[in-house]
Scaffold this motif. Structure first.
Motif, PDB file in Angstrom:
ATOM      1  N   MET A   1       2.869 -12.118   7.978  1.00  0.00           N
ATOM      2  CA  MET A   1       1.745 -11.889   7.285  1.00  0.00           C
ATOM      3  C   MET A   1       1.931 -10.682   6.363  1.00  0.00           C
ATOM      4  N   ALA A   2       1.333 -10.671   5.353  1.00  0.00           N
ATOM      5  CA  ALA A   2       1.344  -9.432   4.395  1.00  0.00           C
ATOM      6  C   ALA A   2       0.052  -9.059   3.840  1.00  0.00           C
ATOM      7  N   HIS A   3      -0.446  -7.823   4.028  1.00  0.00           N
ATOM      8  CA  HIS A   3      -1.577  -7.529   3.373  1.00  0.00           C
ATOM      9  C   HIS A   3      -1.453  -6.628   2.400  1.00  0.00           C
ATOM     10  N   ILE A   4      -1.961  -7.085   1.020  1.00  0.00           N
ATOM     11  CA  ILE A   4      -1.526  -6.357  -0.127  1.00  0.00           C
ATOM     12  C   ILE A   4      -2.775  -5.658  -0.872  1.00  0.00           C
ATOM     13  N   TYR A   5      -2.709  -4.299  -1.223  1.00  0.00           N
ATOM     14  CA  TYR A   5      -3.741  -3.775  -1.729  1.00  0.00           C
ATOM     15  C   TYR A   5      -3.126  -3.144  -3.001  1.00  0.00           C
ATOM     16  N   THR A   6      -4.009  -3.576  -4.115  1.00  0.00           N
ATOM     17  CA  THR A   6      -3.455  -2.738  -5.614  1.00  0.00           C
ATOM     18  C   THR A   6      -4.660  -2.080  -6.325  1.00  0.00           C
ATOM     19  N   THR A   7      -4.439  -1.052  -6.926  1.00  0.00           N
ATOM     20  CA  THR A   7      -5.436  -0.456  -7.905  1.00  0.00           C
ATOM     21  C   THR A   7      -5.228  -1.149  -9.360  1.00  0.00           C
ATOM     22  N   ARG A   8      -4.314  -1.990  -9.527  1.00  0.00           N
ATOM     23  CA  ARG A   8      -4.143  -2.594 -10.783  1.00  0.00           C
ATOM     24  C   ARG A   8      -4.049  -3.977 -10.665  1.00  0.00           C
ATOM     25  N   PHE A   9      -5.139  -4.554 -10.174  1.00  0.00           N
ATOM     26  CA  PHE A   9      -5.179  -6.124  -9.942  1.00  0.00           C
ATOM     27  C   PHE A   9      -4.765  -6.996 -11.582  1.00  0.00           C
ATOM     28  N   GLU A  10      -5.070  -6.117 -12.565  1.00  0.00           N
ATOM     29  CA  GLU A  10      -4.782  -6.898 -13.816  1.00  0.00           C
ATOM     30  C   GLU A  10      -3.539  -6.983 -13.793  1.00  0.00           C
ATOM     31  N   GLN A  11      -2.591  -6.231 -13.217  1.00  0.00           N
ATOM     32  CA  GLN A  11      -0.930  -6.373 -13.334  1.00  0.00           C
ATOM     33  C   GLN A  11      -0.402  -7.102 -12.122  1.00  0.00           C
ATOM     34  N   PHE A  12      -1.231  -8.028 -11.494  1.00  0.00           N
ATOM     35  CA  PHE A  12      -0.853  -8.606 -10.335  1.00  0.00           C
ATOM     36  C   PHE A  12       0.350  -9.518 -10.462  1.00  0.00           C
ATOM     37  N   GLY A  13       0.549 -10.122 -11.789  1.00  0.00           N
ATOM     38  CA  GLY A  13       1.610 -10.769 -11.982  1.00  0.00           C
ATOM     39  C   GLY A  13       2.781 -10.160 -11.963  1.00  0.00           C
ATOM     40  N   GLU A  14       3.086  -8.964 -12.125  1.00  0.00           N
ATOM     41  CA  GLU A  14       4.152  -7.999 -11.917  1.00  0.00           C
ATOM     42  C   GLU A  14       4.568  -8.135 -10.375  1.00  0.00           C
ATOM     43  N   PHE A  15       3.234  -8.066  -9.786  1.00  0.00           N
ATOM     44  CA  PHE A  15       3.649  -8.051  -8.129  1.00  0.00           C
ATOM     45  C   PHE A  15       4.323  -9.540  -7.664  1.00  0.00           C
ATOM     46  N   ASN A  16       3.626 -10.640  -8.363  1.00  0.00           N
ATOM     47  CA  ASN A  16       4.098 -11.964  -8.114  1.00  0.00           C
ATOM     48  C   ASN A  16       5.378 -12.100  -8.446  1.00  0.00           C
ATOM     49  N   GLU A  17       5.916 -11.682  -9.656  1.00  0.00           N
ATOM     50  CA  GLU A  17       7.584 -11.741 -10.002  1.00  0.00           C
ATOM     51  C   GLU A  17       8.369 -11.154  -8.877  1.00  0.00           C
ATOM     52  N   VAL A  18       7.979 -10.106  -8.395  1.00  0.00           N
ATOM     53  CA  VAL A  18       8.884  -9.422  -7.296  1.00  0.00           C
ATOM     54  C   VAL A  18       8.799 -10.246  -6.046  1.00  0.00           C
ATOM     55  N   TRP A  19       7.542 -10.742  -5.630  1.00  0.00           N
ATOM     56  CA  TRP A  19       7.483 -11.461  -4.457  1.00  0.00           C
ATOM     57  C   TRP A  19       8.277 -12.781  -4.813  1.00  0.00           C
ATOM     58  N   GLU A  20       8.111 -13.568  -5.831  1.00  0.00           N
ATOM     59  CA  GLU A  20       9.002 -14.647  -5.993  1.00  0.00           C
ATOM     60  C   GLU A  20      10.412 -14.651  -5.848  1.00  0.00           C
ATOM     61  N   ARG A  21      10.714 -13.552  -6.098  1.00  0.00           N
ATOM     62  CA  ARG A  21      12.252 -13.062  -6.146  1.00  0.00           C
ATOM     63  C   ARG A  21      12.689 -12.858  -4.595  1.00  0.00           C
ATOM     64  N   LYS A  22      12.074 -11.920  -3.842  1.00  0.00           N
ATOM     65  CA  LYS A  22      12.007 -11.632  -2.591  1.00  0.00           C
ATOM     66  C   LYS A  22      12.347 -12.744  -1.592  1.00  0.00           C
ATOM     67  N   PHE A  23      11.252 -14.068  -1.979  1.00  0.00           N
ATOM     68  CA  PHE A  23      11.062 -15.082  -1.275  1.00  0.00           C
ATOM     69  C   PHE A  23      11.750 -16.175  -1.829  1.00  0.00           C
ATOM     70  N   ALA A  24      12.850 -16.100  -2.788  1.00  0.00           N
ATOM     71  CA  ALA A  24      13.223 -17.308  -3.379  1.00  0.00           C
ATOM     72  C   ALA A  24      14.069 -18.422  -2.350  1.00  0.00           C
ATOM     73  N   HIS A  25      14.449 -17.539  -1.256  1.00  0.00           N
ATOM     74  CA  HIS A  25      15.397 -18.353  -0.610  1.00  0.00           C
ATOM     75  C   HIS A  25      14.874 -18.583   0.811  1.00  0.00           C
ATOM     76  N   ILE A  26      13.802 -17.878   1.040  1.00  0.00           N
ATOM     77  CA  ILE A  26      13.125 -17.993   2.604  1.00  0.00           C
ATOM     78  C   ILE A  26      11.741 -18.277   2.456  1.00  0.00           C
ATOM     79  N   ALA A  27      11.099 -19.004   3.476  1.00  0.00           N
ATOM     80  CA  ALA A  27       9.701 -19.273   3.170  1.00  0.00           C
ATOM     81  C   ALA A  27       8.737 -17.948   3.165  1.00  0.00           C
TER      82      ALA A  27
END
Length: 129
Positions: A74-100
């Motif tokens: 489980m990860a709990h994510i907090y951000t002050t820039r929700f409008e930039q959440f696409g940038e977060f998701n890009e990193v997330w997708e890269r970090k979990f590209a090969h694991i669930a």
């Protein structure tokens, strides 16, 4: 039983708390912000840069905490820039590209410690008791 864990590989906490608490098979990692391991200062850059630094610091600390990214539940994510959440998701997708990827909750907030744009807390589980 509760085991209090720290890691010399990442910046020491700026406030009084335990970076990771292990209880049985569970590991609870306190909210991490994007501090540079060499200087202890917040890294410059947007949500993506800060998210990358958080995950890099997490991977450094996991060597001392006794968990792997594959054991992240489980990860709990907090951000002050929700409008930039696409940038977060890009990193997330890269970090979990090969694991669930783990379950996650994402929350927009007004402010975070030390002026961070992103803070993430993590819950791990292992077969070690």
């Amino acid at each position: 039983m509760r085991e209090l864990l720290t890691s010399a590989r990442i910046p020491a906490p700026k406030f009084r708390y335990t970076p990771c608490v292990r209880s049985g098979p569970f590991g609870f990692v306190s909210g991490m912000v994007a501090l540079d391991p060499a200087t202890g200062a917040m890294v410059e850059g947007g949500v993506g840069v800060q998210t990358d630094r958080i995950f890099d610091n997490l991977e450094l600390a996991l060597q001392d905490y006794g968990f792997t990214l594959e054991q992240l539940c489980m990860a709990h994510i907090y951000t002050t820039r929700f409008e930039q959440f696409g940038e977060f998701n890009e990193v997330w997708e890269r970090k979990f590209a090969h694991i669930a990827p783990p379950a996650r909750t994402s929350v927009g907030v007004t402010t975070l410690p030390l002026g961070a744009l992103v803070e993430i807390e993590f819950v791990f589980v292992s077969d070690r008791q």
